[in-house]
Design a protein around this motif. Structure first.
Motif, PDB file in Angstrom:
ATOM      1  N   GLU A   1       7.020   7.829 -49.237  1.00  0.00           N
ATOM      2  CA  GLU A   1       6.893   6.621 -50.054  1.00  0.00           C
ATOM      3  C   GLU A   1       7.792   6.674 -51.284  1.00  0.00           C
ATOM      4  O   GLU A   1       8.281   5.649 -51.752  1.00  0.00           O
ATOM      5  N   VAL A   2       8.044   7.888 -51.788  1.00  0.00           N
ATOM      6  CA  VAL A   2       8.939   8.047 -52.938  1.00  0.00           C
ATOM      7  C   VAL A   2      10.380   7.762 -52.516  1.00  0.00           C
ATOM      8  O   VAL A   2      11.129   7.075 -53.218  1.00  0.00           O
ATOM      9  N   ARG A   3      10.779   8.272 -51.349  1.00  0.00           N
ATOM     10  CA  ARG A   3      12.135   8.021 -50.849  1.00  0.00           C
ATOM     11  C   ARG A   3      12.329   6.539 -50.516  1.00  0.00           C
ATOM     12  O   ARG A   3      13.402   5.979 -50.750  1.00  0.00           O
ATOM     13  N   THR A   4      11.284   5.911 -49.977  1.00  0.00           N
ATOM     14  CA  THR A   4      11.361   4.478 -49.681  1.00  0.00           C
ATOM     15  C   THR A   4      11.568   3.687 -50.964  1.00  0.00           C
ATOM     16  O   THR A   4      12.419   2.782 -51.027  1.00  0.00           O
ATOM     17  N   GLY A   5      10.803   4.038 -51.999  1.00  0.00           N
ATOM     18  CA  GLY A   5      10.960   3.369 -53.292  1.00  0.00           C
ATOM     19  C   GLY A   5      12.339   3.573 -53.875  1.00  0.00           C
ATOM     20  O   GLY A   5      12.928   2.652 -54.457  1.00  0.00           O
ATOM     21  N   ALA A   6      12.877   4.783 -53.712  1.00  0.00           N
ATOM     22  CA  ALA A   6      14.216   5.083 -54.224  1.00  0.00           C
ATOM     23  C   ALA A   6      15.275   4.231 -53.520  1.00  0.00           C
ATOM     24  O   ALA A   6      16.241   3.776 -54.144  1.00  0.00           O
ATOM     25  N   LEU A   7      15.095   3.996 -52.214  1.00  0.00           N
ATOM     26  CA  LEU A   7      16.008   3.119 -51.476  1.00  0.00           C
ATOM     27  C   LEU A   7      15.935   1.690 -52.004  1.00  0.00           C
ATOM     28  O   LEU A   7      16.952   1.048 -52.268  1.00  0.00           O
ATOM     29  N   LEU A   8      14.713   1.193 -52.154  1.00  0.00           N
ATOM     30  CA  LEU A   8      14.520  -0.182 -52.610  1.00  0.00           C
ATOM     31  C   LEU A   8      15.084  -0.390 -54.010  1.00  0.00           C
ATOM     32  O   LEU A   8      15.605  -1.469 -54.332  1.00  0.00           O
ATOM     33  N   GLN A   9      14.971   0.643 -54.856  1.00  0.00           N
ATOM     34  CA  GLN A   9      15.456   0.544 -56.235  1.00  0.00           C
ATOM     35  C   GLN A   9      16.950   0.830 -56.351  1.00  0.00           C
ATOM     36  O   GLN A   9      17.533   0.676 -57.428  1.00  0.00           O
ATOM     37  N   GLY A  10      17.571   1.267 -55.267  1.00  0.00           N
ATOM     38  CA  GLY A  10      18.999   1.558 -55.299  1.00  0.00           C
ATOM     39  C   GLY A  10      19.352   2.923 -55.837  1.00  0.00           C
ATOM     40  O   GLY A  10      20.516   3.211 -56.096  1.00  0.00           O
ATOM     41  N   ASN A  11      18.341   3.793 -55.987  1.00  0.00           N
ATOM     42  CA  ASN A  11      18.602   5.130 -56.517  1.00  0.00           C
ATOM     43  C   ASN A  11      19.177   6.074 -55.459  1.00  0.00           C
ATOM     44  O   ASN A  11      19.814   7.067 -55.795  1.00  0.00           O
ATOM     45  N   VAL A  12      18.916   5.785 -54.192  1.00  0.00           N
ATOM     46  CA  VAL A  12      19.564   6.514 -53.102  1.00  0.00           C
ATOM     47  C   VAL A  12      20.066   5.479 -52.099  1.00  0.00           C
ATOM     48  O   VAL A  12      19.544   4.358 -52.027  1.00  0.00           O
ATOM     49  N   LYS A  13      21.064   5.861 -51.343  1.00  0.00           N
ATOM     50  CA  LYS A  13      21.658   4.924 -50.365  1.00  0.00           C
ATOM     51  C   LYS A  13      21.394   5.339 -48.922  1.00  0.00           C
ATOM     52  O   LYS A  13      21.560   4.530 -48.008  1.00  0.00           O
ATOM     53  N   ALA A  14      20.993   6.599 -48.716  1.00  0.00           N
ATOM     54  CA  ALA A  14      20.731   7.083 -47.361  1.00  0.00           C
ATOM     55  C   ALA A  14      19.628   8.132 -47.407  1.00  0.00           C
ATOM     56  O   ALA A  14      19.711   9.099 -48.172  1.00  0.00           O
ATOM     57  N   THR A  15      18.606   7.934 -46.597  1.00  0.00           N
ATOM     58  CA  THR A  15      17.497   8.883 -46.572  1.00  0.00           C
ATOM     59  C   THR A  15      16.801   8.794 -45.227  1.00  0.00           C
ATOM     60  O   THR A  15      17.320   8.210 -44.266  1.00  0.00           O
ATOM     61  N   ILE A  16      15.611   9.367 -45.148  1.00  0.00           N
ATOM     62  CA  ILE A  16      14.834   9.324 -43.910  1.00  0.00           C
ATOM     63  C   ILE A  16      13.386   9.068 -44.300  1.00  0.00           C
ATOM     64  O   ILE A  16      12.852   9.719 -45.211  1.00  0.00           O
ATOM     65  N   VAL A  17      12.753   8.092 -43.641  1.00  0.00           N
ATOM     66  CA  VAL A  17      11.415   7.654 -44.032  1.00  0.00           C
ATOM     67  C   VAL A  17      10.477   7.668 -42.823  1.00  0.00           C
ATOM     68  O   VAL A  17      10.919   7.783 -41.679  1.00  0.00           O
ATOM     69  N   ASP A  18       9.185   7.523 -43.097  1.00  0.00           N
ATOM     70  CA  ASP A  18       8.214   7.447 -42.002  1.00  0.00           C
ATOM     71  C   ASP A  18       8.021   5.999 -41.580  1.00  0.00           C
ATOM     72  O   ASP A  18       8.709   5.092 -42.074  1.00  0.00           O
ATOM     73  N   SER A  19       7.070   5.769 -40.674  1.00  0.00           N
ATOM     74  CA  SER A  19       6.889   4.422 -40.140  1.00  0.00           C
ATOM     75  C   SER A  19       6.433   3.438 -41.204  1.00  0.00           C
ATOM     76  O   SER A  19       6.860   2.275 -41.212  1.00  0.00           O
ATOM     77  N   ALA A  20       5.581   3.899 -42.139  1.00  0.00           N
ATOM     78  CA  ALA A  20       5.142   3.015 -43.222  1.00  0.00           C
ATOM     79  C   ALA A  20       6.324   2.636 -44.108  1.00  0.00           C
ATOM     80  O   ALA A  20       6.453   1.483 -44.535  1.00  0.00           O
ATOM     81  N   GLY A  21       7.198   3.594 -44.365  1.00  0.00           N
ATOM     82  CA  GLY A  21       8.395   3.319 -45.166  1.00  0.00           C
ATOM     83  C   GLY A  21       9.326   2.348 -44.472  1.00  0.00           C
ATOM     84  O   GLY A  21       9.886   1.444 -45.105  1.00  0.00           O
TER      85      GLY A  21
END
Length: 334
Positions: free
Chosen positions: A167-187
């Motif tokens: 959920e932290v990585r998903t938030g970082a994507l949405l906020q533009g703090n990261v551009k590429a990551t890996i998330v779970d199904s909820a993300g």
């Protein structure tokens, strides 16, 4: 309180965290004996079912004390050093390196993750060549997947950064703090709901390997078979119930007062999250065992987490099968 505790943990260095953890466990050991579980993540929707399983074990007389740590790496080190009794994670690389016999005794989940990229910058795996990606933690299943795809796609990331919590990585994507990551199904669902079309889920070749497992030192398993058996039986029972009725996790949250401060939007995600995982058969009903170990050897040698020929690796060097076999003898196979 838990969130504040987690924030403080993440502000500490690995050394300071290990020292603090050691002091906390030393204090706990002076009280009533408990099974000390080290979890290299934050308490979240992702692990509600495990918390419920531990509540079931408590009802059967096993006292369990959870400690949330900065990463799976630190949780595994705590088990190796004897500061924790049981760890949660996938410590294959560590088990191959340390002399202390640490063994997996129960598979909790198989890998179900989705590489997500900001479509403004990347469209394919090849676009990630020379770029930074974020994963859960060092030695985690998310890191193994990304390293495997790096190899399969013939690319090289400039850096792999570590951000615990999907959920932290998903938030970082949405906020533009990261551009590429890996998330779970909820993300993945959250990305699609909050910003449709903004992110691309990159394709993954078939991956069949352990994401999280319970592991412990062999001496702990030998000295505490009754407690270990209750924990294994409780998890197997819980996993089977979740697979049949994913909505029950939300009921358990209310019954056991788990994560009372969870935001409303995350509460709403509980049943969809576990429904998707149950449909994807992410919860091993029989706890993994020898077949799971061999699948893991194939995956983690390809991803670089394990060294050697998969066929030459011995199950008994990484798994203690006795607790699982005893539990299956009681609850049956499914």
């Amino acid at each position: 309180m838990l969130k504040d505790f987690t924030r403080r943990l993440r502000g500490l260095s690995g050394t300071a965290l290990a020292v603090g953890f050691g002091l906390a466990l030393a204090a706990a050991s002076q009280a009533e004996a408990k099974v000390r579980v080290a979890y290299g993540d934050i308490a979240s929707v992702e692990n509600l079912h495990l918390l419920a399983a531990f509540e079931l074990a408590k009802q059967k007389g096993v006292e369990i004390e959870m400690t949330y740590l900065k990463s799976e790496d630190i949780a595994a080190q705590a088990v190796v050093s004897g500061q924790a009794d049981i760890g949660v994670g996938g410590p294959y690389a560590l088990m191959q390196k340390v002399k202390v016999p640490v063994r997996i005794f129960l598979q909790l989940s198989t890998l179900r993750f989705y590489p997500a990229v900001n479509a403004e910058f990347y469209k394919t795996w090849k676009d990630l060549n020379g770029q930074e990606v974020a994963v859960h933690s060092r030695g985690s299943g998310t890191e193994a997947i990304m390293k495997l795809m790096e190899d399969k796609q013939g690319i090289k990331f400039s850096k792999i950064s570590y951000i615990p919590g999907s959920e932290v990585r998903t938030g970082a994507l949405l906020q533009g703090n990261v551009k590429a990551t890996i998330v779970d199904s909820a993300g993945r669902r959250l990305l699609q709901e909050k910003a449709p079309g903004k992110f691309i889920i990159l394709p993954l070749d078939g991956v069949n390997a352990t994401d999280e497992a319970l592991f412990a030192r062999q001496d702990f398993l030998d000295k505490n078979p009754k407690d270990v058996d209750v924990i294994v039986e409780s998890v197997l029972t819980t996993w089977r119930e979740v697979t049949k009725n994913p909505a029950i996790v939300a009921e358990w949250r209310a019954k056991y007062k788990l994560l009372p401060d969870l935001p409303a939007d995350q509460v709403a995600e509980i049943t969809p999250y576990f429904t998707e995982l149950a449909q994807g058969k992410a919860f091993p009903p029989n706890g993994g065992g020898e077949a799971a170990a061999k699948d893991d050897f194939a995956f983690y040698t390809l991803s670089g987490q394990l060294q050697g020929d998969p066929a030459s690796l011995k199950v008994e060097d990484f798994w203690a099968l006795e607790p699982l076999n005893r539990a299956l003898g009681k609850v049956g196979t499914n």
